[in-house]
Design a protein around this motif. Structure first.
Motif, mmCIF file in Angstrom:
data_model
loop_
_atom_site.group_PDB
_atom_site.id
_atom_site.type_symbol
_atom_site.label_atom_id
_atom_site.label_comp_id
_atom_site.label_asym_id
_atom_site.label_seq_id
_atom_site.Cartn_x
_atom_site.Cartn_y
_atom_site.Cartn_z
ATOM 1 N N TRP A 110 -1.051 -51.464 -12.835
ATOM 2 C CA TRP A 110 -0.236 -51.707 -14.033
ATOM 3 C C TRP A 110 0.761 -52.839 -13.879
ATOM 4 O O TRP A 110 1.418 -53.214 -14.839
ATOM 5 N N GLU A 111 0.895 -53.380 -12.686
ATOM 6 C CA GLU A 111 1.768 -54.537 -12.487
ATOM 7 C C GLU A 111 1.096 -55.843 -12.932
ATOM 8 O O GLU A 111 1.765 -56.861 -13.070
ATOM 9 N N ASP A 113 -0.935 -57.969 -15.710
ATOM 10 C CA ASP A 113 -1.182 -57.920 -17.147
ATOM 11 C C ASP A 113 -2.342 -58.798 -17.591
ATOM 12 O O ASP A 113 -2.622 -58.892 -18.783
ATOM 13 N N TRP A 115 -6.474 -59.515 -16.700
ATOM 14 C CA TRP A 115 -7.632 -59.023 -15.970
ATOM 15 C C TRP A 115 -8.886 -59.763 -16.410
ATOM 16 O O TRP A 115 -9.037 -60.067 -17.606
#
Length: 125
Positions: A110-111, A113, A115
């Motif tokens: 979740w660090e 943002d 992908w």
């Protein structure tokens, strides 16, 4: 707009090699931490490798140290994961990731943002 496009996955026998590539657009690698995560069937996503943008320091998961190498080419706005001596447990979908600012370790999913779409790596005889 940030976009990450991966390539290079496939089927390989144990002990073989593959090279994954990630081509980025919309940002400069100098200002981002970049890396690779993977997700095996039934398992959580885990960090594999990371390069901190500002100082180029590299981080590798213990499970791949000595077998995988991450590199970057700022001129091509791209980075790579060279995977040698592949094992069946390396089978997973591999994602390239990027996030602005420094990162001093692999971090958690979740660090990041940004992908890529993911590329399948299957290690099997």
């Amino acid at each position: 707009q940030v976009q990450l496009v991966e390539s290079g996955g496939g089927l390989v026998q144990p002990g073989g090699s593959l090279r994954l590539s990630c081509e980025a657009s919309g940002f400069s690698l100098d200002n981002y931490a970049i890396g690779w995560f993977r997700q095996a069937p039934g398992k959580e996503r885990e960090g594999v490798a990371c390069i901190n943008g500002s100082d180029g320091k590299r981080y590798l998961a213990g499970s791949v140290r000595g077998r995988f190498t991450m590199s970057r080419d700022n001129a091509r706005n791209s980075w790579y994961l060279q995977m040698n001596n592949l094992k069946p447990e390396d089978t997973a979908v591999y994602y390239c990731v990027a996030v602005p600012g420094p990162r001093y370790g692999l971090g958690v999913p979740w660090e990041y943002d940004n992908w890529g779409q993911g590329t399948q790596v299957t290690v099997s005889s």
